[in-house]
Write an enzyme that holds these catalytic residues in place. Sequence first.
Site, PDB file in Angstrom:
ATOM      1  N   ASP A 239       6.760  39.143   4.724  1.00  0.00           N
ATOM      2  CA  ASP A 239       7.008  39.632   3.369  1.00  0.00           C
ATOM      3  C   ASP A 239       8.439  40.143   3.212  1.00  0.00           C
ATOM      4  O   ASP A 239       9.052  40.001   2.151  1.00  0.00           O
ATOM      5  CB  ASP A 239       6.068  40.784   3.031  1.00  0.00           C
ATOM      6  CG  ASP A 239       4.604  40.474   3.276  1.00  0.00           C
ATOM      7  OD1 ASP A 239       4.307  39.479   3.955  1.00  0.00           O
ATOM      8  OD2 ASP A 239       3.761  41.250   2.801  1.00  0.00           O
TER       9      ASP A 239
ATOM     10  N   GLU B  56      -4.004  31.891   2.014  1.00  0.00           N
ATOM     11  CA  GLU B  56      -4.912  32.170   3.129  1.00  0.00           C
ATOM     12  C   GLU B  56      -6.364  31.889   2.790  1.00  0.00           C
ATOM     13  O   GLU B  56      -7.251  32.118   3.620  1.00  0.00           O
ATOM     14  CB  GLU B  56      -4.729  33.618   3.589  1.00  0.00           C
ATOM     15  CG  GLU B  56      -3.368  33.849   4.219  1.00  0.00           C
ATOM     16  CD  GLU B  56      -3.038  35.324   4.421  1.00  0.00           C
ATOM     17  OE1 GLU B  56      -2.118  35.605   5.203  1.00  0.00           O
ATOM     18  OE2 GLU B  56      -3.693  36.181   3.783  1.00  0.00           O
TER      19      GLU B  56
ATOM     20  N   LYS C  88      -5.155  31.773  -3.240  1.00  0.00           N
ATOM     21  CA  LYS C  88      -4.945  33.216  -3.167  1.00  0.00           C
ATOM     22  C   LYS C  88      -3.576  33.603  -3.696  1.00  0.00           C
ATOM     23  O   LYS C  88      -3.415  34.604  -4.384  1.00  0.00           O
ATOM     24  CB  LYS C  88      -5.100  33.678  -1.714  1.00  0.00           C
ATOM     25  CG  LYS C  88      -4.914  35.173  -1.502  1.00  0.00           C
ATOM     26  CD  LYS C  88      -5.001  35.526  -0.016  1.00  0.00           C
ATOM     27  CE  LYS C  88      -4.806  37.010   0.204  1.00  0.00           C
ATOM     28  NZ  LYS C  88      -4.765  37.354   1.651  1.00  0.00           N
TER      29      LYS C  88
END
Length: 775
Positions: free
Chosen positions: A358, A488, A601
Site C-alpha cells: 500500500d 483478493e 474486491k
Amino acid sequence: MKNYLINDEWKIVEDKFHPEYNKISESVMSLGNGRMGHRANFEEQYSGETLQGNYVAGIYYPDKTRVGWWKNGYPEYFAKVLNAANWLGIDVRINDSVLDLAQADVKAFRRELNMKEGHLTRTVTAGLSSGEEVSIHSQRLLSIVDSATGAIRYTLKANNFSGEMTLRPYVDFDVMNEDANYDEKFWDEVGKEVKGGEGYVTAEVRKTFFHVTSGMKFRVLKNGQEIKVEVATEERNKYIANTFTVNVAEGDEITIEKFGVNLSSEYHPKQGLQAKAKELLNGVYAKGFDQMLKEQADAWAVKWETSDIIIEGDVSAQQGIRFNIFQLNQTYTGEDERLNIGPKGFTGEKYGGSTYWDTEAYCVPFYLATAPQDVSRNLLLYRHKHLQKAIENAKKLGFKNGAALYPMVTMNGEECHNEWEITFEEIHRNGAIAFAIYDYIRYTGDEDYLAPYGFEVLLGISRFWAQRVNWSEAKQQYVMLGVTGPNEYENNVNNNFHTNRMAQWTLRYTLEVIEFLKKNHADTYARLVKKWNFDEKTELIKWADIIEKMYFPFDEERGVFLQQDGFLDKDLTPAAQLPAEERPLNKNWSWDRILRSCYIKQADTLQSIFLYENEFDKETIKRHFDFYEPITVHESSLSPCIHTILASTLGKEEKAYEMYLRTARLDIDDYNSDTDEGCHITSMGGTWMAFVMGFGGMRVRNGRVVLNPFITKSWKSYAFRINFRGAWLQIKASQGKVYIENHSATACPLTIYGKDYTLEGNQNLEVEHQSLVTK
C-alpha cells in the site's frame, strides 16, 4: 454506513454519547505524531465496548505463526505492532462512586477532534447512580514539536455536590494485544520508579528486546490555581500510580495537567533511557500545557500550508479530505528511513501494523507532492535496506541468482504473512515497489537515486519476474501461473492481467535504467555488475524475450483485457443487483461463494489501466471502466480512489463524486463496517490521489506538471497545493476559471488542457476551465 458524526470543515464531532459506536470514534479520533500514537480512549475507567490502544513507532513483537496446515515457505512469525503503555489513564472517584460513563447517566457528551490544530477535546455531563452530577472537560495532544511527549488537561466540576474527588493518574505497561495469537503478553518490566507527582516504567519486548520508557508528571489546580496535594504512591508489576484526594464544594473545578513521555531504544541507548525520558518530560512540564498547545497549533499550521485541500460549497467532501490528510501527516513524518506506514497507522492493531505494498502504490504520491523530497526518498530507502531480506524470501520459495521477492507484510524485511494465497501468490507487490522508484524519479528528477539504490532493487525484482514466468508451448507466449492479483476475491488464478503487466513493465523499465547507468554512471554500473554477478548478455536477452512475448488474456468481442484466464466463465450480474442485506460480501457470503463470483474486491485490471493510462486511448479506458466498474464491490479501502481517478478522466461526474465520497469518508462513515478496528491509513494516500489526480487531473509527464482540472457541479471551487522540483504551486479551479499561483522563485513547466506554459517564479496564470463531463 454510519451517519452519527457531525459535518464540519476542520473538526470531527460526536455531539452525543454513542456507546454502540464508541470503538469507531476511538479509531477516527486517534492522535499521532510520527513517533507514537493512541486511540481516543477515555482517560477515566470505562467498562463499555472499547479497544485500548497506545502505540510506539518501530516497536514490534514476532508473534509465533498460528496456522492449521503448515506449508513450506511460511514465515515463523507474524509481526505485531504492540499495544504499549497506557499513559493516558486517570481513575476518578466522586465520593464513594467510580466515574464510569458505561454505568452513568450521560446527560451531555461531545467529543471533538480538531484537525487544524492537532488536539482532541471531550466534554461530558454525567449523573452517577449515587446522585452526584459531574462535568468533565478533557483536552489532549501528542506533540509534533517534542515528538516523544504528549499532554492532557483534565478538569472535573462538581455540579451539584460537595465532598471528595479522588484521582489516580497512572502508567500501565501490563497490557496485551487484542490480536495476540496465543493470548500472551509481550512486555516484561525491566525497571520503574514512582514518587509524588511523577513516575516511570521501563519495559522490554520479548524476543526483539526493544526497550521503552513511559512516564508521567502532573500538576493539580483548583478553580484555576495550582495547589499542592498529598500523594500516595502505588506500584506493582509494570504499573505505577499516584493517588490524591481533593475536597470540593458545589461548583468547584479540579484540573490535572498530566504530561507523558514514550521513549524507545530505537533512538536512545538502553542505558540511561529512563534518565533521558525524565529530561524530556521535565522540559514539557516546564513549558506547561498552554505553551504546548500553542506550539502544536503553530506546527500544524505549517503542515497545512503545504498539504491542505480546500473545497468550497461541500462541507462533507471538505471534512473527508482534511481527515485523510490529517491522519497521513500524523502517521508518518519521513524523518527515519527505518520506519514505514502501517495500514492502520496508530489507530488499531489489525494487519499487525506492518508494511504492505500500500505504501508504494498509494502513499508515495502524497509525500512526493506535499513534503520535502527526503520524505519520499526515505520510503524508497526503506525497501533498499531490506533488499537482502527480499532475496532471502525468494530463495525460501526456490528462486535463485539474487531474485528478490519483497514481503507482503513486514517490519524488518522478512515475510511475516501466512495465508498461502497471499504470501506466495500476491506478487504484484514487487511491481508496486518497482513503480514507486520510477514514480519518484519521474516526479523529482533525482536520477542519481538509481546508482546504486534504485538499480539494485530493480535488478532483484526483474530477476524474480524472469524466473516466475514460464514458457507455454500451447500459447507460444510467457505465462504467469498461480497468482492472486489486487482483487483478493480471486485466488490462485492464471495470468492475472495486472500481475503480468507489472512484470513486463518492470523488465522494460530496468532495461531503460541500465542504459541510463551505462551512459551516466559507467564506473558505478561496472561495479554493480560485478557485485551482483549480472550476466548482461544472457539475462538481458531473456528479459527482452519476455517483454515481447508476455501473454495477456483479452476478449476480442468486448475489446477488453480480462482480469485473468477464464474470467468470462463467471456470471457477470452487476453488483447493483445484489440485495443490500448481503453487503459487504466478506461478512455475509462464504469464501467459496465469493471465489466463484465475478465480484471484484478492489481495482485490479483498472489498477493497470490507471498506472499505464498513457498507453491507452480514452475509448479503451472507457471500455474497461464500463466493463469492470459495475462488478466491483469496493470492499477494500484501496478501491474507490482508483475508480474516482478514472471516472474523472472520463468525465463521469456522478460516479467520480460517488467514489470520492466513498474513499474520503470511508472511516468517518464506516462504509465497510470495520472502522472500529482502526482507520485505513494507507488508503488515505489514495484519497489524496483521487482528488488531485482525479478532479485536479494532475500528472507528471516528460518533466512537466500536467493539469486537466475537473469540477463537480456541487462545488463552487477547490484548491490544492503541490511541490514540484522546488516550485510550490497552488491550483484553484472554479466553474469558470483555473487559477495557478507559483509561491516560489522556481519556474515550473505546465501543460494545462493540452497547452504548454512556463509559470515563472512568484507569478500567476489564469486559464478558462474546460468541462470534461460526458453523459
